[in-house]
Design an enzyme around this catalytic site. Structure first.
Site, PDB file in Angstrom:
ATOM      1  N   SER A  92     -30.522  28.269 -34.496  1.00  0.00           N
ATOM      2  CA  SER A  92     -30.054  29.367 -33.660  1.00  0.00           C
ATOM      3  C   SER A  92     -28.592  29.614 -33.967  1.00  0.00           C
ATOM      4  O   SER A  92     -27.857  28.693 -34.355  1.00  0.00           O
ATOM      5  CB  SER A  92     -30.213  29.024 -32.175  1.00  0.00           C
ATOM      6  OG  SER A  92     -29.561  29.981 -31.350  1.00  0.00           O
ATOM      7  N   TYR A 102     -29.020  23.674 -24.708  1.00  0.00           N
ATOM      8  CA  TYR A 102     -29.723  24.407 -25.754  1.00  0.00           C
ATOM      9  C   TYR A 102     -28.856  24.519 -27.004  1.00  0.00           C
ATOM     10  O   TYR A 102     -29.315  24.247 -28.129  1.00  0.00           O
ATOM     11  CB  TYR A 102     -30.105  25.802 -25.254  1.00  0.00           C
ATOM     12  CG  TYR A 102     -30.737  26.668 -26.321  1.00  0.00           C
ATOM     13  CD1 TYR A 102     -32.087  26.551 -26.620  1.00  0.00           C
ATOM     14  CD2 TYR A 102     -29.980  27.589 -27.041  1.00  0.00           C
ATOM     15  CE1 TYR A 102     -32.674  27.331 -27.618  1.00  0.00           C
ATOM     16  CE2 TYR A 102     -30.547  28.373 -28.035  1.00  0.00           C
ATOM     17  CZ  TYR A 102     -31.899  28.238 -28.308  1.00  0.00           C
ATOM     18  OH  TYR A 102     -32.462  29.001 -29.301  1.00  0.00           O
TER      19      TYR A 102
END
Length: 243
Positions: A141, A154
């Site tokens: 990501s 995250y």
């Protein structure tokens, strides 16, 4: 003959969103695909009906037993394994300043799926990928490269996955190539209601549009064809990484 038609791939977390788009793209390119996720037997069969000849394995890759079961079943179905796309992941929005909202259970779940999962699958798949001179593609990501992301845990899990990609590329070469894609905001059912993020991307990303799952699928397929690329992290973010 399309050489990809002789190859087999596992795509984890591929029952919806980005994972399903990746699996669909590889299937369309001729790959023999093993889908994975949390579905009932009927739901798995329905997914495979959209890709005749594909297989579905319900397995929790955050456990070593689940990852081993997934790989063993995929190899039994297709006789070989040429690639793994570690796409399975979880995310929930928690403001980065709200430290008290993050408890042990949240940390453990994020790390187990987003970071330990790819590690488990890589270990289970290694001997098969070594035989086929195969490859691993991790879905990281932009949050793993910048101070963004749906939550601090995250972002940390994805930063760990970026470094795991580098480490595995070094450890598993030359037999196995390891790369990662790093999506920015991608419009999926999980992220569709994140209106403030959507507005920011449309107003600021050099591409001036939202990303969609097919953008990530295209990047994954492209990286898979780059035979002299290993240890690379490819942003798929409409240019957000330059801001």
């Amino acid at each position: 003959m399309n050489t990809e038609s002789t190859k087999a791939v596992i795509v984890t977390g591929s029952t919806s969103g980005i994972g399903f788009a990746i699996a669909s793209r590889l299937y369309a390119e001729g790959w023999r695909v093993t889908l994975n996720g949390y579905r009932t037997e009927k739901e798995g069969a329905d997914l495979c009906a959209k890709m005749p000849g594909a297989d579905y394995v319900d397995a929790d890759v955050s456990t070593s037993d689940g990852a081993a079961h997934l790989v063993k079943t995929a190899v039994a179905s297709f006789g070989q394994l040429d690639a793994v796309v570690n796409n399975a992941g979880v995310a929930w929005r928690i403001d980065h300043s709200d430290l008290d909202a993050v408890d042990d259970e949240f940390w453990d779940k994020i790390m187990a799926v987003n970071l330990k999962g790819p590690w488990n699958v890589a270990k289970a798949a290694r001997p098969h990928l070594a035989r086929s001179s195969g490859q691993i593609i991790n879905n990281a990501s932009l949050a793993g490269l910048t101070t963004t992301g749906s939550s601090i845990p995250y972002a940390v899990s994805k930063a760990g996955l970026v470094h795991l990609t580098h480490l595995l590329a070094k450890a598993l070469g030359p037999e196995i190539r390891v790369n990662a894609v790093a999506p920015g905001y991608i419009d999926t059912p999980l992220t569709h209601e994140w209106q403030s993020v959507r507005d920011y991307v449309e107003d600021n990303a050099p591409a001036r549009r939202l990303g969609d799952p097919e953008d990530v699928a295209e990047a994954v397929h492209g990286v898979m064809k780059m035979g002299y690329v290993s240890g690379a992290i490819i942003p798929v973010a409409g240019g957000l990484q330059v801001l």
